[in-house]
Design a protein around this motif. Structure first.
Motif, PDB file in Angstrom:
ATOM      1  N   LEU A  22       0.861  -1.186   0.000  1.00 18.19           N
ATOM      2  CA  LEU A  22       0.000   0.000   0.000  1.00 18.19           C
ATOM      3  C   LEU A  22       0.893   1.230   0.000  1.00 18.19           C
ATOM      4  CD1 LEU A  22      -2.855   1.281   0.212  1.00 18.19           C
ATOM      5  CD2 LEU A  22      -2.610   1.168   2.710  1.00 18.19           C
ATOM      6  N   GLU A  23       0.759   2.059  -1.033  1.00 19.56           N
ATOM      7  CA  GLU A  23       1.551   3.287  -1.153  1.00 19.56           C
ATOM      8  C   GLU A  23       0.621   4.461  -1.454  1.00 19.56           C
ATOM      9  OE1 GLU A  23       5.687   1.409  -2.961  1.00 19.56           O
ATOM     10  OE2 GLU A  23       4.165   2.188  -4.355  1.00 19.56           O
ATOM     11  N   HIS A  24       0.982   5.619  -0.943  1.00 17.48           N
ATOM     12  CA  HIS A  24       0.097   6.775  -1.140  1.00 17.48           C
ATOM     13  C   HIS A  24       0.875   8.066  -0.941  1.00 17.48           C
ATOM     14  CE1 HIS A  24      -3.556   9.049  -1.422  1.00 17.48           C
ATOM     15  NE2 HIS A  24      -3.633   9.349  -0.143  1.00 17.48           N
ATOM     16  N   GLU A  25       0.560   9.077  -1.756  1.00 15.51           N
ATOM     17  CA  GLU A  25       1.092  10.423  -1.578  1.00 15.51           C
ATOM     18  C   GLU A  25       0.022  11.241  -0.858  1.00 15.51           C
ATOM     19  OE1 GLU A  25       2.438  12.141  -5.204  1.00 15.51           O
ATOM     20  OE2 GLU A  25       3.917  10.559  -5.576  1.00 15.51           O
ATOM     21  N   VAL A  26       0.338  11.651   0.360  1.00 20.66           N
ATOM     22  CA  VAL A  26      -0.633  12.317   1.223  1.00 20.66           C
ATOM     23  C   VAL A  26      -0.613  13.817   0.989  1.00 20.66           C
ATOM     24  CG1 VAL A  26      -1.340  12.726   3.615  1.00 20.66           C
ATOM     25  CG2 VAL A  26      -0.379  10.501   2.956  1.00 20.66           C
ATOM     26  N   SER A  27      -1.802  14.409   0.867  1.00 23.06           N
ATOM     27  CA  SER A  27      -1.918  15.855   0.708  1.00 23.06           C
ATOM     28  C   SER A  27      -1.417  16.568   1.958  1.00 23.06           C
ATOM     29  CB  SER A  27      -3.382  16.235   0.451  1.00 23.06           C
ATOM     30  OG  SER A  27      -3.582  17.617   0.607  1.00 23.06           O
ATOM     31  N   SER A  28      -0.713  17.662   1.759  1.00 23.41           N
ATOM     32  CA  SER A  28      -0.204  18.427   2.908  1.00 23.41           C
ATOM     33  C   SER A  28      -1.331  19.076   3.692  1.00 23.41           C
ATOM     34  CB  SER A  28       0.767  19.512   2.422  1.00 23.41           C
ATOM     35  OG  SER A  28       0.111  20.396   1.509  1.00 23.41           O
ATOM     36  N   GLU A  29      -2.508  19.175   3.062  1.00 21.39           N
ATOM     37  CA  GLU A  29      -3.638  19.833   3.712  1.00 21.39           C
ATOM     38  C   GLU A  29      -4.570  18.852   4.421  1.00 21.39           C
ATOM     39  OE1 GLU A  29      -5.568  21.945   0.618  1.00 21.39           O
ATOM     40  OE2 GLU A  29      -3.877  23.294   0.236  1.00 21.39           O
ATOM     41  N   LYS A  30      -4.476  17.580   4.071  1.00 17.49           N
ATOM     42  CA  LYS A  30      -5.417  16.610   4.626  1.00 17.49           C
ATOM     43  C   LYS A  30      -4.696  15.305   4.967  1.00 17.49           C
ATOM     44  CE  LYS A  30      -9.677  14.090   3.491  1.00 17.49           C
ATOM     45  NZ  LYS A  30     -10.661  13.785   2.414  1.00 17.49           N
ATOM     46  N   PRO A  31      -4.609  14.948   6.254  1.00 23.23           N
ATOM     47  CA  PRO A  31      -3.961  13.680   6.621  1.00 23.23           C
ATOM     48  C   PRO A  31      -4.773  12.489   6.115  1.00 23.23           C
ATOM     49  CG  PRO A  31      -5.037  14.633   8.526  1.00 23.23           C
ATOM     50  CD  PRO A  31      -5.117  15.663   7.433  1.00 23.23           C
ATOM     51  N   TYR A  32      -4.115  11.350   6.028  1.00 23.88           N
ATOM     52  CA  TYR A  32      -4.776  10.106   5.626  1.00 23.88           C
ATOM     53  C   TYR A  32      -5.106   9.308   6.879  1.00 23.88           C
ATOM     54  CZ  TYR A  32      -5.356   5.343   3.857  1.00 23.88           C
ATOM     55  OH  TYR A  32      -5.840   4.080   3.582  1.00 23.88           O
ATOM     56  N   PHE A  33      -6.361   8.875   6.974  1.00 23.76           N
ATOM     57  CA  PHE A  33      -6.801   8.039   8.099  1.00 23.76           C
ATOM     58  C   PHE A  33      -7.023   6.616   7.587  1.00 23.76           C
ATOM     59  CE2 PHE A  33      -7.879  12.288   9.411  1.00 23.76           C
ATOM     60  CZ  PHE A  33      -7.604  12.299  10.773  1.00 23.76           C
ATOM     61  N   HIS A  34      -6.568   5.665   8.377  1.00 25.25           N
ATOM     62  CA  HIS A  34      -6.708   4.262   8.004  1.00 25.25           C
ATOM     63  C   HIS A  34      -7.274   3.486   9.186  1.00 25.25           C
ATOM     64  CE1 HIS A  34      -5.968   0.643   5.687  1.00 25.25           C
ATOM     65  NE2 HIS A  34      -5.420   0.076   6.747  1.00 25.25           N
ATOM     66  N   LYS A  35      -8.158   2.555   8.878  1.00 27.86           N
ATOM     67  CA  LYS A  35      -8.780   1.748   9.922  1.00 27.86           C
ATOM     68  C   LYS A  35      -8.549   0.277   9.616  1.00 27.86           C
ATOM     69  CE  LYS A  35     -13.172   1.699  12.462  1.00 27.86           C
ATOM     70  NZ  LYS A  35     -14.591   2.117  12.420  1.00 27.86           N
ATOM     71  N   THR A  36      -8.010  -0.455  10.588  1.00 30.19           N
ATOM     72  CA  THR A  36      -7.866  -1.900  10.445  1.00 30.19           C
ATOM     73  C   THR A  36      -8.968  -2.568  11.255  1.00 30.19           C
ATOM     74  OG1 THR A  36      -6.336  -2.089  12.315  1.00 30.19           O
ATOM     75  CG2 THR A  36      -5.377  -1.710  10.137  1.00 30.19           C
ATOM     76  N   LEU A  37      -9.511  -3.651  10.726  1.00 27.16           N
ATOM     77  CA  LEU A  37     -10.643  -4.322  11.351  1.00 27.16           C
ATOM     78  C   LEU A  37     -10.217  -5.662  11.943  1.00 27.16           C
ATOM     79  CD1 LEU A  37     -13.321  -3.556   8.602  1.00 27.16           C
ATOM     80  CD2 LEU A  37     -12.478  -2.098  10.469  1.00 27.16           C
ATOM     81  N   ALA A  38     -11.096  -6.255  12.710  1.00 30.11           N
ATOM     82  CA  ALA A  38     -10.812  -7.560  13.302  1.00 30.11           C
ATOM     83  C   ALA A  38     -10.382  -8.546  12.219  1.00 30.11           C
ATOM     84  CB  ALA A  38     -12.049  -8.079  14.032  1.00 30.11           C
ATOM     85  N   ASP A  39      -9.416  -9.396  12.555  1.00 27.64           N
ATOM     86  CA  ASP A  39      -8.896 -10.343  11.573  1.00 27.64           C
ATOM     87  C   ASP A  39      -8.380 -11.576  12.298  1.00 27.64           C
ATOM     88  OD1 ASP A  39      -7.657 -11.677   9.421  1.00 27.64           O
ATOM     89  OD2 ASP A  39      -7.146  -9.770   8.465  1.00 27.64           O
TER      90      ASP A  39
END
Length: 269
Positions: A22-39
């Motif tokens: 998983l790769e991503h370029e994050v905007s300087s104005e908006k952070p990236y939120f990620h949620k991991t679920l039960a596994d």
């Protein structure tokens, strides 16, 4: 955002479900939120670019590991990052943890230890190699060599236990525990004890989490209603489906399947 999976080589397939990136370029104005679920399965995770903060239930943040093990979990977690990131993951069958590292699966349930905590200098050396690797193909090669070495040193062959766990995964949690115990000539109590030793969970909870994942796999199919998703995943009624979904994800399935969840953004690429 880029997300993809790679199948493991045949000799590691009994222990590794897949590699993922998983790769991503994050905007300087908006952070990236990620949620991991039960596994019900475990993962080795390497952040080769960027560092996430974990957000606890009260909203407080703390740095997450840069490389570590995510054990089988019945919990969901939230993370945030404000810089570009790259993550390499090794999605493991739950019994791979005791097989490779001689660590009981029950000790890793709902835990996220960093690599040094569980492997010492070997873990630090592995993290450095993965971070400095030229590309993700090189990371796959590094991990394959590492895991083969671990299996040679620590493998605890328990083909019956591995098979029982795999059968529940392959049946999407719909295999009868009683029938599975009988087929393996075990009493229900013996079966539950052996199962938990290599999966970390009781067969009942393990099956619930696997069924939850079977439902999640319908994400993106706009033709299915929540009721259809629930029945296809083996839920007897929608109330049980909603209850399990909220327990394991922290949100209503309607939110998840609408695409308005922090847990689905990576799946929309």
């Amino acid at each position: 955002m880029q997300y993809y999976t790679i199948l493991p080589p045949p000799d590691l397939a009994p222990f590794v479900r897949c590699f993922w990136v998983l790769e991503h370029e994050v905007s300087s104005e908006k952070p990236y939120f990620h949620k991991t679920l039960a596994d019900a399965c475990a993962e080795l995770v390497f952040h080769y670019k960027g560092t996430f903060d974990e957000i606890d239930r009260s909203g407080k943040t703390s740095p997450s590991f840069t490389a570590g093990l995510t054990g089988p979990t019945s919990l969901y977690r939230r993370f945030r990052i404000s810089e570009n990131f790259g993550i390499f993951g090794v999605y493991l069958y739950p019994f791979a943890v005791p097989a490779m590292f001689a660590i009981p699966a029950t000790e890793t349930v709902n835990e996220m230890p960093d690599l040094y905590s569980i492997l010492g200098k070997m873990g630090s050396d592995l993290e450095e190699k993965m971070t400095l690797a030229e590309n993700n193909q090189a990371r796959i090669a590094i991990m394959c060599r590492f895991m083969r070495g671990c299996l040679q040193r620590n493998a605890r062959p328990e083909p019956a236990a591995f098979s029982m766990i795999s059968q529940i995964i392959q049946s999407n949690g719909l295999t009868s525990v009683t029938e599975l115990a009988e087929r393996n000539a075990l009493s229900t109590r013996q079966f539950e004890r052996k199962f938990k030793a290599f999966s970390g969970f009781s067969p009942k909870l393990f099956s619930r989490i696997i069924r939850f994942h079977a439902a999640m796999n319908s994400y993106g199919d706009q033709q299915k209603s929540l009721t259809e998703i629930a029945y296809e995943a083996g839920y007897y009624d929608q109330s049980h489906f909603i209850h399990d979904f909220k327990t394991f994800s922290g949100e209503h399935p309607g939110t998840y399947f609408s695409g308005n969840s922090e847990a689905t953004e990576y799946r929309d690429v």
